[in-house]
Design a protein around this motif. Sequence first.
Motif: not given
Length: 214
Positions: A132-135, A145-159, A183-190
């Motif tokens: 995934l590049e965009a979610l 939660g912490e489990e969500d962060v762990a999953i995002i950490g394994r989406l290595h192409r997510l921007e 390695p790729k995440l550059r935009v986090l919308i909160l």
Amino acid sequence: MKKAGLLLFHAFLALSFFLSGACKKSAEELLVSAAKHPETVEKLDLGLGKLGVVPDVLFRFPNLKWLDLRLNLLKSLPDNSGDWNKLEYLNVYGNDLNLLPPSFRNLSALRIFLAGNNDFERIPEELTDLPLEALYLDQNKLKWGEEDVAIIGRLHRLEILDISKNLKIVSLPKNIGALADHPKLRVLILKDTGLRTADVEIARKTLPKIRIEF
């Protein structure tokens, strides 16, 4: 897809979302027409189709890359959703989904997943390791939660990660610092979450390479 191209692509999606409801064939008409030459079908826009369930015919298009199922009163996706092995774009915005089938892990080409305005309470673990590049998981029931962060950490192409309008997000995950090495995440919308401005300032200091929109 290059970064500039990805941004233009999402701008186009935003425009098409508002315009696509007019002058459009019904989902049934589109599927009947597509089924005449299934091998040639790469894109299907079935948004606003009131389908209720995902029809079996959608698994007869071996080259399907782009599928829009937004606003279709869907409560679940089929167990064999992973058979869409060439799918790059999937839009399920505005349904009643709270889970993904285990086979979703097999969507090895999926780059863009729009699942806003559903009932997800956490980032689905079935997304783990997908390209995934965009979610987009805006307007769900996430608590982040912490489990969500762990999953995002394994989406290595997510921007791009959009978890805006999740009012149950009222605090930062304790392991949020792990995303600093993404390695790729550059935009986090909160935007429009339950977070305070002070929380977001902490996140910005913790994640200096990520643009946080709030």
